[in-house]
Design a protein around this motif. Structure first.
Motif, mmCIF file in Angstrom:
data_model
loop_
_atom_site.group_PDB
_atom_site.id
_atom_site.type_symbol
_atom_site.label_atom_id
_atom_site.label_comp_id
_atom_site.label_asym_id
_atom_site.label_seq_id
_atom_site.Cartn_x
_atom_site.Cartn_y
_atom_site.Cartn_z
ATOM 1 N N THR A 1 0.846 -1.192 0.000
ATOM 2 C CA THR A 1 0.000 0.000 0.000
ATOM 3 C C THR A 1 0.871 1.227 0.000
ATOM 4 O OG1 THR A 1 -0.055 0.133 2.400
ATOM 5 C CG2 THR A 1 -1.854 -1.062 1.338
ATOM 6 N N TRP B 1 -3.840 1.012 -3.047
ATOM 7 C CA TRP B 1 -3.794 -0.428 -2.764
ATOM 8 C C TRP B 1 -3.411 -1.167 -4.040
ATOM 9 C CZ3 TRP B 1 -9.399 0.285 -0.732
ATOM 10 C CH2 TRP B 1 -9.387 0.580 0.642
ATOM 11 N N GLU C 1 -15.475 4.027 -6.204
ATOM 12 C CA GLU C 1 -15.460 3.829 -4.746
ATOM 13 C C GLU C 1 -15.884 2.386 -4.454
ATOM 14 O OE1 GLU C 1 -18.072 6.460 -2.520
ATOM 15 O OE2 GLU C 1 -17.586 5.508 -0.604
ATOM 16 N N TYR D 1 -10.724 -4.807 -3.123
ATOM 17 C CA TYR D 1 -9.925 -4.955 -1.899
ATOM 18 C C TYR D 1 -10.379 -6.194 -1.124
ATOM 19 C CZ TYR D 1 -7.474 -4.213 2.390
ATOM 20 O OH TYR D 1 -6.640 -4.402 3.456
ATOM 21 N N GLY E 1 -9.460 8.772 -3.427
ATOM 22 C CA GLY E 1 -9.454 10.234 -3.514
ATOM 23 C C GLY E 1 -9.618 10.920 -2.176
ATOM 24 N N GLU F 1 -2.268 13.782 9.077
ATOM 25 C CA GLU F 1 -1.533 13.125 7.986
ATOM 26 C C GLU F 1 -1.382 11.625 8.231
ATOM 27 O OE1 GLU F 1 -0.597 16.068 9.437
ATOM 28 O OE2 GLU F 1 -1.407 17.163 7.708
ATOM 29 N N ILE G 1 -3.764 9.697 9.254
ATOM 30 C CA ILE G 1 -5.045 9.022 8.982
ATOM 31 C C ILE G 1 -5.070 8.621 7.513
ATOM 32 C CG2 ILE G 1 -7.573 9.275 8.950
ATOM 33 C CD1 ILE G 1 -6.263 9.173 11.771
ATOM 34 N N GLN G 2 -5.077 7.293 7.279
ATOM 35 C CA GLN G 2 -4.946 6.843 5.898
ATOM 36 C C GLN G 2 -6.273 6.914 5.156
ATOM 37 O OE1 GLN G 2 -2.421 3.484 5.801
ATOM 38 N NE2 GLN G 2 -2.356 3.377 3.570
ATOM 39 N N PHE G 3 -7.355 6.586 5.852
ATOM 40 C CA PHE G 3 -8.679 6.661 5.234
ATOM 41 C C PHE G 3 -9.709 7.140 6.255
ATOM 42 C CE2 PHE G 3 -6.468 3.117 3.051
ATOM 43 C CZ PHE G 3 -6.361 3.701 1.797
ATOM 44 N N PHE H 1 -13.851 6.834 6.807
ATOM 45 C CA PHE H 1 -15.131 6.219 6.418
ATOM 46 C C PHE H 1 -16.229 6.864 7.273
ATOM 47 C CE2 PHE H 1 -14.296 2.405 3.830
ATOM 48 C CZ PHE H 1 -12.928 2.268 3.970
ATOM 49 N N ALA I 1 -14.710 16.025 5.799
ATOM 50 C CA ALA I 1 -13.632 15.252 5.155
ATOM 51 C C ALA I 1 -12.651 16.194 4.467
ATOM 52 C CB ALA I 1 -14.218 14.265 4.147
ATOM 53 N N ALA J 1 -8.032 13.630 4.646
ATOM 54 C CA ALA J 1 -7.690 12.218 4.421
ATOM 55 C C ALA J 1 -8.484 11.651 3.250
ATOM 56 C CB ALA J 1 -8.001 11.407 5.676
ATOM 57 N N PRO J 2 -7.933 10.637 2.559
ATOM 58 C CA PRO J 2 -8.697 9.908 1.550
ATOM 59 C C PRO J 2 -10.015 9.439 2.170
ATOM 60 C CG PRO J 2 -6.405 9.297 1.427
ATOM 61 C CD PRO J 2 -6.544 10.163 2.637
ATOM 62 N N TYR J 3 -11.093 9.569 1.399
ATOM 63 C CA TYR J 3 -12.432 9.556 1.999
ATOM 64 C C TYR J 3 -13.381 8.620 1.259
ATOM 65 C CZ TYR J 3 -17.135 11.765 2.635
ATOM 66 O OH TYR J 3 -18.469 12.023 2.842
ATOM 67 N N PHE J 4 -14.029 7.732 2.027
ATOM 68 C CA PHE J 4 -15.117 6.903 1.512
ATOM 69 C C PHE J 4 -16.423 7.408 2.123
ATOM 70 C CE2 PHE J 4 -11.467 4.028 1.280
ATOM 71 C CZ PHE J 4 -11.641 3.391 0.060
ATOM 72 N N ILE K 1 -10.231 -3.528 6.852
ATOM 73 C CA ILE K 1 -9.061 -3.055 6.098
ATOM 74 C C ILE K 1 -7.808 -3.032 6.973
ATOM 75 C CG2 ILE K 1 -8.099 -1.019 4.907
ATOM 76 C CD1 ILE K 1 -11.028 -0.658 3.798
ATOM 77 N N GLY L 1 -4.386 -3.194 5.047
ATOM 78 C CA GLY L 1 -4.594 -2.192 3.993
ATOM 79 C C GLY L 1 -4.428 -0.778 4.507
#
Lengths: 338, 338
Positions: A3, A8, A114, A121, A187, B74, B76-78, B80, B95, B100-103, B122, B127
């Motif tokens: 990663t 990923w 998304e 994954y 993103g 910085e 925080i990888q993702f 959710f 967000a 951070a990359p955001y779902f 994850i 991940g």
């Protein structure tokens, strides 16, 4: 699994073993009509609301994908999907019909990737054998909610885009044949302070460039690694803005291998102004046309960068700027790397 | 990693290394006031719209959780997260602040555990090192959108519930100390044909029972494995319906180890009718009160079953029935199993 901070790598190469795509009458007149599984001649699809028609588009795409994979609904371990309608009700009602465990997503027009990123994954890490993922939109339902009902005949500025009516889904599996999902870059929000919800392509372009730049760096490949880098729905204006930004950032991407789903789906002459958009846009182009081209050997490696404008009618009324996002997923001919 | 059809086991025991919870003036008068990090005395939180106040609640909870984990944004990888507002704009704007990359997720009041299940999955599969996940809601913003602005003074039926103002988030990490996330069972849509959006507890109860029953079966444990099974926001009516369904399905769960976040957060006498609800409800109770009790050694193993009613104002106006869902996540004292 490797990663990068946002990327990923899917070393077990989860496959897109089948797809399902549906569309409406406007898509039937478009450039990619032959790539759809079903095209409806009427926007209502024999339902009594556009939202129900929206739901049916997604249900049909799911059914078709499951059937083509020679699976049954019961084999689908999880469903990752979303749409643009408030509280994503068309997707949730379709999830009820499907019956599979369901993760509702909201990423506006970035939802397609998304969902594919999460599905790949999870299959890659053996959390499921078969995941169904996709996205849908319905022009008239979306116009009514975000702008004005089409029946009002409001004039649109030349920067505005046409919401695709359709649904595109794929079955991602650990076994079977089909293009492999090889990596995903997630993103983050990029907001350049734009407030014009009729120029979403321009607003989203910097998010697309941010994600593409990050992807190339974290995967450590040149743009030429891909036969095609395709954005979701930037349209003419957003595409131009993104090409300017690539130049500014010193990223060399030949114009002909950088395309936009929003400029591929309709024919010249269809009144779509700056291009197509909508949650279904990148979903139907990817799960229809692009996967077909990979299977036909015309493309070996593509990067799909679905772009999303995460505003709402209310946030625009309240003069908020538009937060944008883009998720990138690479899809490769499973035989290419072998 | 073991998987039942709907259940993931997290053998690497991802930890909730820190949490952040915020609330409003009504929560400050409630039973769990001491479990919040911040409580605001004013619903506007010095913003000029309830939606901006909503966003601030989430931003503050995220900041607090990151700070308590001795991390920076910085790290925080993702991210959710999701909420109930159309196009989940409060979450997307937060967000943006987070970076951070955001779902983006939409699961209505089930979002808290939808996010925790994905985050734990994850981190468990390497991940990411640190994922931030959570959910938020704002009473006045939600009332305005789903029902009537509170200022109209509409009368509510006794089955209706009170939307929590607050945000609850957790940092899920592969290293560090804190309660472990040990498994998750993903919900599917259960729709019993109910159409009354003022009785969401009753509508959601069958989804909660479906998920709990599946969880116990797929994880192969008795209800007594847990010190507490807690639903998200069924309220008095939904809790009673679910207890009846347990009896009907032959599942023996002692009443005192089966609770509901919607009945825990406020005091008797607060005018919340059938109980609390809202995306924040299970999020603040879990990431505040319940995690505190686990850390204090008062609880060792809990199962949080966040319940979501996936209707919209429009789907109710169109006489659609209410599709419901529930996601269950088990959280255990990391030392308990050793």
């Amino acid at each position: 699994m490797l990663t990068g901070h946002r990327t990923w790598m899917f070393d077990n190469k989860p496959k897109i073993i089948s797809t399902g795509t549906t569309g409406g009458p406007f898509e039937a007149k478009g450039m990619l009509a032959d790539d759809f599984d079903f095209l409806h001649s009427d926007l209502w699809i024999e339902e009594d609301s556009y939202e129900k028609a929206h739901k049916v588009l997604l249900e049909e795409a799911c059914e078709r994908a499951i059937e083509k994979a020679e699976l049954t609904k019961e084999n689908i371990q999880f469903f990752f999907a979303g749409d643009l309608i408030n509280q994503i009700t068309p997707t949730s009602f379709a999830a009820e019909t499907l019956g599979a465990p369901y993760f509702g997503l909201f990423g506006a027009c970035s939802t397609s990737m998304e969902g594919l990123a999460l599905a790949a994954y999870i299959v890659n890490t053996k959390g499921a054998n078969h995941i169904l993922t996709g996205a849908s939109s319905h022009n008239t339902a979306v116009q009514k909610q975000f702008r004005y009902p089409n029946e009002y005949g409001d004039q649109k500025p030349p920067t505005s885009q046409w919401t695709v009516t359709g649904a595109g889904v794929g079955v991602v599996s650990d076994k079977g044949d089909g293009p492999a999902v090889t990596s995903a870059t997630i993103g983050r929000i990029v907001n350049m302070g734009m407030t014009d919800a009729n120029n979403m392509g321009g607003a989203m372009a910097p998010a697309a460039v941010d994600t593409i730049e990050t992807h190339l760096k974290e995967r450590n490949v040149d743009p030429s690694y891909y036969d095609l880098i395709v954005t979701g729905d930037l349209g003419h204006i957003g595409r131009k803005v993104s090409l300017d930004l690539f130049t500014k950032h010193g990223i060399s991407i030949p114009e002909d291998m950088y395309q936009d789903c929003g400029l591929m789906i309709y024919r010249e002459g269809q009144p779509v102004l700056a291009g197509a958009s909508g949650t279904a846009c990148s979903a139907v182009v990817t799960y229809g046309h692009l996967i077909n081209r990979i299977k036909a050997g015309e493309l070996n490696r593509i990067l799909v960068v679905a772009t999303g404008s995460l505003h709402s009618p209310l946030s625009v009324q309240q003069n908020e700027t538009i937060p944008c996002i883009a998720h990138a997923v690479s899809i490769e001919n499973a035989k290419a790397g072998e």
